[in-house]
Write a protein that holds these residues in place. Structure first.
Motif, mmCIF file in Angstrom:
data_model
loop_
_atom_site.group_PDB
_atom_site.id
_atom_site.type_symbol
_atom_site.label_atom_id
_atom_site.label_comp_id
_atom_site.label_asym_id
_atom_site.label_seq_id
_atom_site.Cartn_x
_atom_site.Cartn_y
_atom_site.Cartn_z
ATOM 1 N N PRO A 143 0.833 -1.204 0.000
ATOM 2 C CA PRO A 143 0.000 0.000 0.000
ATOM 3 C C PRO A 143 0.868 1.254 0.000
ATOM 4 N N ILE A 144 0.379 2.308 -0.623
ATOM 5 C CA ILE A 144 1.091 3.580 -0.640
ATOM 6 C C ILE A 144 0.584 4.456 0.487
ATOM 7 N N LYS A 145 1.506 4.996 1.266
ATOM 8 C CA LYS A 145 1.122 5.833 2.387
ATOM 9 C C LYS A 145 0.584 7.179 1.905
ATOM 10 N N GLN A 146 -0.273 7.778 2.706
ATOM 11 C CA GLN A 146 -0.797 9.097 2.388
ATOM 12 C C GLN A 146 0.341 10.110 2.365
ATOM 13 N N PRO A 147 0.360 11.004 1.358
ATOM 14 C CA PRO A 147 1.437 11.993 1.271
ATOM 15 C C PRO A 147 1.532 12.851 2.526
ATOM 16 N N ILE A 148 2.761 13.128 2.929
ATOM 17 C CA ILE A 148 3.003 13.970 4.098
ATOM 18 C C ILE A 148 3.287 15.394 3.635
ATOM 19 N N LYS A 149 2.572 16.347 4.189
ATOM 20 C CA LYS A 149 2.805 17.745 3.848
ATOM 21 C C LYS A 149 3.957 18.277 4.698
ATOM 22 N N GLU A 188 1.691 -6.599 -14.776
ATOM 23 C CA GLU A 188 0.979 -6.429 -13.503
ATOM 24 C C GLU A 188 0.533 -4.990 -13.270
ATOM 25 N N HIS A 189 0.040 -4.359 -14.320
ATOM 26 C CA HIS A 189 -0.455 -2.985 -14.178
ATOM 27 C C HIS A 189 -1.782 -2.989 -13.428
ATOM 28 N N SER A 190 -1.923 -2.077 -12.469
ATOM 29 C CA SER A 190 -3.173 -1.984 -11.716
ATOM 30 C C SER A 190 -3.342 -0.591 -11.143
ATOM 31 N N MET A 191 -4.588 -0.252 -10.847
ATOM 32 C CA MET A 191 -4.926 0.970 -10.129
ATOM 33 C C MET A 191 -5.711 0.565 -8.891
ATOM 34 N N THR A 192 -5.335 1.100 -7.754
ATOM 35 C CA THR A 192 -5.959 0.699 -6.501
ATOM 36 C C THR A 192 -6.407 1.916 -5.706
ATOM 37 N N GLU A 198 -6.459 3.470 -2.118
ATOM 38 C CA GLU A 198 -5.704 3.277 -0.897
ATOM 39 C C GLU A 198 -6.586 3.503 0.331
ATOM 40 N N TYR A 199 -6.096 3.047 1.472
ATOM 41 C CA TYR A 199 -6.887 3.094 2.708
ATOM 42 C C TYR A 199 -7.247 4.514 3.120
ATOM 43 N N TRP A 200 -6.422 5.496 2.654
ATOM 44 C CA TRP A 200 -6.670 6.884 3.043
ATOM 45 C C TRP A 200 -7.550 7.627 2.042
ATOM 46 N N GLY A 201 -8.041 6.918 1.014
ATOM 47 C CA GLY A 201 -9.028 7.492 0.108
ATOM 48 C C GLY A 201 -8.541 7.828 -1.273
ATOM 49 N N GLY A 202 -7.233 8.007 -1.429
ATOM 50 C CA GLY A 202 -6.707 8.331 -2.747
ATOM 51 C C GLY A 202 -6.509 7.090 -3.601
ATOM 52 N N TYR A 203 -6.043 7.322 -4.840
ATOM 53 C CA TYR A 203 -5.798 6.220 -5.769
ATOM 54 C C TYR A 203 -4.303 6.126 -6.080
ATOM 55 N N ALA A 204 -3.875 4.920 -6.372
ATOM 56 C CA ALA A 204 -2.471 4.688 -6.711
ATOM 57 C C ALA A 204 -2.397 3.800 -7.940
ATOM 58 N N ARG A 205 -1.264 3.892 -8.594
ATOM 59 C CA ARG A 205 -1.034 3.134 -9.824
ATOM 60 C C ARG A 205 0.247 2.329 -9.665
ATOM 61 N N HIS A 206 0.226 1.104 -10.183
ATOM 62 C CA HIS A 206 1.345 0.195 -9.986
ATOM 63 C C HIS A 206 1.645 -0.543 -11.292
ATOM 64 N N ASN A 207 2.896 -0.875 -11.487
ATOM 65 C CA ASN A 207 3.278 -1.807 -12.549
ATOM 66 C C ASN A 207 4.717 -2.239 -12.365
ATOM 67 N N LYS A 208 5.134 -3.183 -13.187
ATOM 68 C CA LYS A 208 6.517 -3.607 -13.261
ATOM 69 C C LYS A 208 6.976 -3.484 -14.701
ATOM 70 N N ASN A 229 7.121 0.272 -10.262
ATOM 71 C CA ASN A 229 6.646 1.637 -10.063
ATOM 72 C C ASN A 229 5.382 1.647 -9.215
ATOM 73 N N ASN A 230 5.333 2.585 -8.293
ATOM 74 C CA ASN A 230 4.146 2.824 -7.478
ATOM 75 C C ASN A 230 3.997 4.331 -7.346
ATOM 76 N N ALA A 231 2.870 4.859 -7.773
ATOM 77 C CA ALA A 231 2.710 6.317 -7.783
ATOM 78 C C ALA A 231 1.300 6.702 -7.355
#
Length: 272
Positions: free
Chosen positions: A3-9, A220-224, A226-236, A257-259
């Motif tokens: 999982p990708i963590k929520q961005p920290i300001k 393995e491209h996917s869009m998910t 995340e637990y904090w409400g945003g979306y993330a994109r993944h692939n190899k 890649n995870n973004a």
């Protein structure tokens, strides 16, 4: 897939001090890491084109003023003069920022588009990620080894007219987010970079002909969500390796890649 963590300001002081620290750290590494950095340039081109690619200079991006695109072209025009013709001998390392240096106004650089924590902003020398993206993509189609590359942490623009797999570029920020390429072959390579009226064009050339070809692709491209409400994109990113008879001889893992996505996923052409 993690999982990708929520961005920290982060506050501006922390960003400023962090930038100073990592820049000083890079300066120290350049002079103490024992690498032989490429610096020789030749106007005469090496005989064999190993791979060539081009990307469009002016793109209409959503909510981005076109003057930033035109300023990007001005910045690219200055930058390519430092890189065009660079010779990469066996055992040498290409360092994007060691060759370019800082993108200061005194060198003629102007304000261009910069992606900062997933948002479009402006800064002197902005737009040079198009150049690092091009060099990275070309290098994946050669026997050269990418020894340092940073992925984009944010996926800012939708896939409209995107011709390469997501995550096949290399972000850059002077001087701590560098792109470094090692020539661990027995051949001498040369980077050729230039602009036409419409495109940024690059070539990797060598003094010997290529013996393999490469096909870069994603798995393995996917869009998910995340637990904090945003979306993330993944692939190899992988690449298939062929001999001159076009026989498959290897299938190599390149990177993962995870973004964080900065637009709503699953919208046609990125339109809302």
């Amino acid at each position: 897939m993690m999982p990708i963590k929520q961005p920290i300001k982060r506050n501006q002081l922390r960003i400023y001090l962090g930038t100073k620290y990592y820049r000083l750290k890079r300066y120290w590494e350049w002079y103490t890491d024992g690498k032989s950095y490429a610096k020789q340039k030749e106007t005469a081109k090496l005989k064999h084109v190993i791979f060539t690619h081009k990307t469009v200079l002016l793109r209409q991006l959503k909510d981005v003023d076109m003057w930033l695109q035109h300023n990007k072209v001005k910045n690219l025009t200055i930058a390519v003069k430092s890189l065009n013709g660079i010779i990469l001998k066996p055992g040498e390392t290409f360092s994007y920022w060691k060759l370019l240096g800082n993108t200061s106004k005194s060198k003629g650089y102007v304000d261009g588009m910069i992606l900062h924590y997933g948002k479009v902003t402006t800064g002197t020398g902005g737009g040079l990620c198009q150049l690092s993206n091009l060099i990275y993509w070309m290098t994946l189609h050669t026997p050269l080894s990418v020894t340092e590359r940073y992925r984009h942490s944010y996926d800012v623009f939708p896939d409209s007219k995107r011709s390469q797999p997501f995550g096949s570029g290399a972000t850059c920020a002077y001087n701590y987010l560098d792109l470094q390429i090692e020539n661990d072959t027995n051949a001498t390579y040369q980077l050729v970079i230039y602009l036409t009226d419409t495109h940024l064009v690059g070539e990797w050339r060598a003094n010997v002909p290529l013996t393999r070809t490469y096909e870069v692709y994603e798995k393995e491209h996917s869009m998910t969500q995340e637990y904090w409400g945003g979306y993330a994109r993944h692939n190899k990113i992988h690449r298939k390796v062929y001999n001159l008879n076009q026989e498959l001889i290897d299938d190599e893992y390149i990177t993962e890649n995870n973004a964080i996505m900065m637009y709503e996923p699953f919208l046609p052409d990125g339109n809302s």
